[in-house]
Design a protein around this motif. Sequence first.
Motif, PDB file in Angstrom:
ATOM      1  N   TYR A  73     129.016  62.668  95.063  1.00 31.39           N
ATOM      2  CA  TYR A  73     128.846  63.652  93.989  1.00 31.39           C
ATOM      3  C   TYR A  73     129.606  63.194  92.745  1.00 31.39           C
ATOM      4  CZ  TYR A  73     129.609  68.283  91.738  1.00 31.39           C
ATOM      5  OH  TYR A  73     129.691  69.333  90.876  1.00 31.39           O
ATOM      6  N   ALA A  74     129.041  63.463  91.578  1.00 28.38           N
ATOM      7  CA  ALA A  74     129.717  63.170  90.309  1.00 28.38           C
ATOM      8  C   ALA A  74     129.263  64.176  89.258  1.00 28.38           C
ATOM      9  CB  ALA A  74     129.421  61.750  89.839  1.00 28.38           C
ATOM     10  N   ASN A 114     132.915  63.220  98.554  1.00 23.43           N
ATOM     11  CA  ASN A 114     133.331  61.913  98.063  1.00 23.43           C
ATOM     12  C   ASN A 114     132.693  61.644  96.702  1.00 23.43           C
ATOM     13  OD1 ASN A 114     134.723  61.498 100.437  1.00 23.43           O
ATOM     14  ND2 ASN A 114     133.173  60.169 101.353  1.00 23.43           N
ATOM     15  N   PRO A 115     133.463  61.092  95.759  1.00 23.46           N
ATOM     16  CA  PRO A 115     132.873  60.803  94.443  1.00 23.46           C
ATOM     17  C   PRO A 115     131.879  59.648  94.508  1.00 23.46           C
ATOM     18  CG  PRO A 115     135.101  59.934  94.573  1.00 23.46           C
ATOM     19  CD  PRO A 115     134.891  60.739  95.824  1.00 23.46           C
ATOM     20  N   ILE A 116     130.892  59.696  93.643  1.00 26.93           N
ATOM     21  CA  ILE A 116     129.998  58.547  93.487  1.00 26.93           C
ATOM     22  C   ILE A 116     130.828  57.365  93.002  1.00 26.93           C
ATOM     23  CG2 ILE A 116     128.087  57.621  92.111  1.00 26.93           C
ATOM     24  CD1 ILE A 116     126.821  60.390  92.203  1.00 26.93           C
ATOM     25  N   GLU A 117     130.632  56.219  93.618  1.00 30.33           N
ATOM     26  CA  GLU A 117     131.428  55.049  93.282  1.00 30.33           C
ATOM     27  C   GLU A 117     131.193  54.644  91.822  1.00 30.33           C
ATOM     28  OE1 GLU A 117     131.542  52.435  97.257  1.00 30.33           O
ATOM     29  OE2 GLU A 117     129.535  53.149  96.725  1.00 30.33           O
ATOM     30  N   ASP A 118     132.253  54.155  91.181  1.00 24.64           N
ATOM     31  CA  ASP A 118     132.175  53.842  89.759  1.00 24.64           C
ATOM     32  C   ASP A 118     131.043  52.865  89.446  1.00 24.64           C
ATOM     33  OD1 ASP A 118     134.192  55.540  88.978  1.00 24.64           O
ATOM     34  OD2 ASP A 118     135.761  54.005  88.979  1.00 24.64           O
ATOM     35  N   VAL A 152     126.173  68.133  83.728  1.00 22.27           N
ATOM     36  CA  VAL A 152     125.237  67.446  84.607  1.00 22.27           C
ATOM     37  C   VAL A 152     125.932  67.126  85.931  1.00 22.27           C
ATOM     38  CG1 VAL A 152     123.756  65.429  84.874  1.00 22.27           C
ATOM     39  CG2 VAL A 152     124.050  66.468  82.615  1.00 22.27           C
ATOM     40  N   GLU A 153     125.332  67.553  87.031  1.00 25.31           N
ATOM     41  CA  GLU A 153     125.862  67.259  88.363  1.00 25.31           C
ATOM     42  C   GLU A 153     124.886  66.326  89.078  1.00 25.31           C
ATOM     43  OE1 GLU A 153     127.400  70.669  90.507  1.00 25.31           O
ATOM     44  OE2 GLU A 153     127.450  71.828  88.649  1.00 25.31           O
ATOM     45  N   VAL A 154     125.447  65.283  89.679  1.00 21.52           N
ATOM     46  CA  VAL A 154     124.639  64.237  90.306  1.00 21.52           C
ATOM     47  C   VAL A 154     124.985  64.162  91.789  1.00 21.52           C
ATOM     48  CG1 VAL A 154     123.991  61.805  90.248  1.00 21.52           C
ATOM     49  CG2 VAL A 154     124.681  62.953  88.128  1.00 21.52           C
ATOM     50  N   HIS A 155     123.954  64.184  92.630  1.00 25.77           N
ATOM     51  CA  HIS A 155     124.140  64.176  94.078  1.00 25.77           C
ATOM     52  C   HIS A 155     123.358  63.012  94.688  1.00 25.77           C
ATOM     53  CE1 HIS A 155     125.426  68.528  93.960  1.00 25.77           C
ATOM     54  NE2 HIS A 155     124.633  68.500  92.907  1.00 25.77           N
ATOM     55  N   GLN A 156     124.027  62.199  95.477  1.00 24.70           N
ATOM     56  CA  GLN A 156     123.364  61.258  96.359  1.00 24.70           C
ATOM     57  C   GLN A 156     123.281  61.925  97.734  1.00 24.70           C
ATOM     58  OE1 GLN A 156     126.211  57.859  95.491  1.00 24.70           O
ATOM     59  NE2 GLN A 156     124.296  56.696  95.616  1.00 24.70           N
ATOM     60  N   LEU A 248     118.017  61.211  95.205  1.00 18.09           N
ATOM     61  CA  LEU A 248     118.938  61.448  94.093  1.00 18.09           C
ATOM     62  C   LEU A 248     118.555  62.769  93.446  1.00 18.09           C
ATOM     63  CD1 LEU A 248     121.144  60.353  92.051  1.00 18.09           C
ATOM     64  CD2 LEU A 248     119.187  59.551  90.677  1.00 18.09           C
ATOM     65  N   VAL A 249     119.525  63.684  93.295  1.00 15.93           N
ATOM     66  CA  VAL A 249     119.291  64.963  92.627  1.00 15.93           C
ATOM     67  C   VAL A 249     120.225  65.076  91.437  1.00 15.93           C
ATOM     68  CG1 VAL A 249     119.398  67.478  92.834  1.00 15.93           C
ATOM     69  CG2 VAL A 249     118.483  66.109  94.720  1.00 15.93           C
ATOM     70  N   ILE A 250     119.645  65.402  90.280  1.00 17.26           N
ATOM     71  CA  ILE A 250     120.417  65.618  89.049  1.00 17.26           C
ATOM     72  C   ILE A 250     120.132  67.037  88.579  1.00 17.26           C
ATOM     73  CG2 ILE A 250     120.739  64.900  86.644  1.00 17.26           C
ATOM     74  CD1 ILE A 250     119.656  62.120  87.478  1.00 17.26           C
ATOM     75  N   THR A 251     121.168  67.863  88.445  1.00 14.66           N
ATOM     76  CA  THR A 251     121.001  69.212  87.902  1.00 14.66           C
ATOM     77  C   THR A 251     121.638  69.285  86.528  1.00 14.66           C
ATOM     78  OG1 THR A 251     123.002  70.159  88.878  1.00 14.66           O
ATOM     79  CG2 THR A 251     121.005  70.210  90.214  1.00 14.66           C
ATOM     80  N   MET A 252     121.017  70.059  85.654  1.00 12.43           N
ATOM     81  CA  MET A 252     121.445  70.136  84.259  1.00 12.43           C
ATOM     82  C   MET A 252     121.545  71.591  83.821  1.00 12.43           C
ATOM     83  SD  MET A 252     118.669  67.207  83.320  1.00 12.43           S
ATOM     84  CE  MET A 252     117.828  67.526  84.904  1.00 12.43           C
ATOM     85  N   ARG A 253     122.652  71.932  83.200  1.00 12.99           N
ATOM     86  CA  ARG A 253     122.784  73.281  82.637  1.00 12.99           C
ATOM     87  C   ARG A 253     123.614  73.218  81.369  1.00 12.99           C
ATOM     88  NH1 ARG A 253     127.922  75.210  83.591  1.00 12.99           N
ATOM     89  NH2 ARG A 253     129.028  74.484  85.474  1.00 12.99           N
ATOM     90  N   HIS A 254     123.542  74.300  80.603  1.00 18.83           N
ATOM     91  CA  HIS A 254     124.329  74.386  79.380  1.00 18.83           C
ATOM     92  C   HIS A 254     125.809  74.277  79.725  1.00 18.83           C
ATOM     93  CE1 HIS A 254     120.545  75.616  77.797  1.00 18.83           C
ATOM     94  NE2 HIS A 254     121.003  76.077  76.656  1.00 18.83           N
ATOM     95  N   GLU A 255     126.528  73.479  78.965  1.00 17.83           N
ATOM     96  CA  GLU A 255     127.954  73.300  79.241  1.00 17.83           C
ATOM     97  C   GLU A 255     128.750  74.484  78.706  1.00 17.83           C
ATOM     98  OE1 GLU A 255     130.582  69.461  79.858  1.00 17.83           O
ATOM     99  OE2 GLU A 255     129.479  69.471  77.963  1.00 17.83           O
TER     100      GLU A 255
END
Length: 255
Positions: A73-74, A114-118, A152-156, A248-255
């Motif tokens: 996750y990142a 666990n964070p997505i690797e750099d 933006v939240e990113v999920h593997q 791969l899932v990317i979610t997007m919302r107003h910050e």
Amino acid sequence: MSGGPIMTALPPVPASLGADLASKGFGYAPAMQTMPWLEGYGLKDWPGFAESWNNLGVDRFMADGGRYRRRRYAVFSVRCPEGQEPILTRKPHQPHYQSRDYNPINGGVERWFNPIEDHIAHHPAMQACLKAALSRANALTAPEKRPPSWHVEVHQFRIEAAPGMDGNPNPEGLHRDGVDWVYAMMVQRRNVQQGDTTITALDKKTPLGHFTLTNPMDVAFVNDHKVYHGATPVKPVVEDKPAWRDVLVITMRHE
């Protein structure tokens, strides 16, 4: 993390992620359409990107007790200046949180993954997916409603299946994610069947779409305000061989 060079033209958008997505609230685009779109944002080294799904950690927050889901996750902040590629900034690692209104099974708690690797966060395939997804989300949002930046939240995700253990991508069933937009992309299917996506109206009864993310780079894009979505459990085709579904899932919302 990434600059935003001025572009003479943004890469052509798959037709089903254009007017259809705007009017219906969802779109599905096969890999033959998404590949040139993503390559226009710099996608390279797909095999190296897909390989990173072999290094995910077990999701230990499954309220059903299942150990069939692995993930990393990142979180990013993304600005979309007019006429430029989106500008991506990775945020400090943080928990993923959903209220029980949106996830009655696993919601209501801070979930640390666990964070997505750099090197994967910086990978040209990941950067291309983020830029393409955010360009679409920004373009499909009315100018007066576009945020200065997107959260933006990113999920593997890897969903594993075995004899006697279906892999369930959505134990919460048909759902919304509590965001503005959702981008889901197939990375790999290995020895699995089903995993079919269903889209319904907000009454959760009226069917609007049904498809299966099958090939690497097949993409589903959803307006989370307009529709519900969900995917059926996956089962192994050959029971004595490893079976999984990588997305791969990317979610997007107003910050």
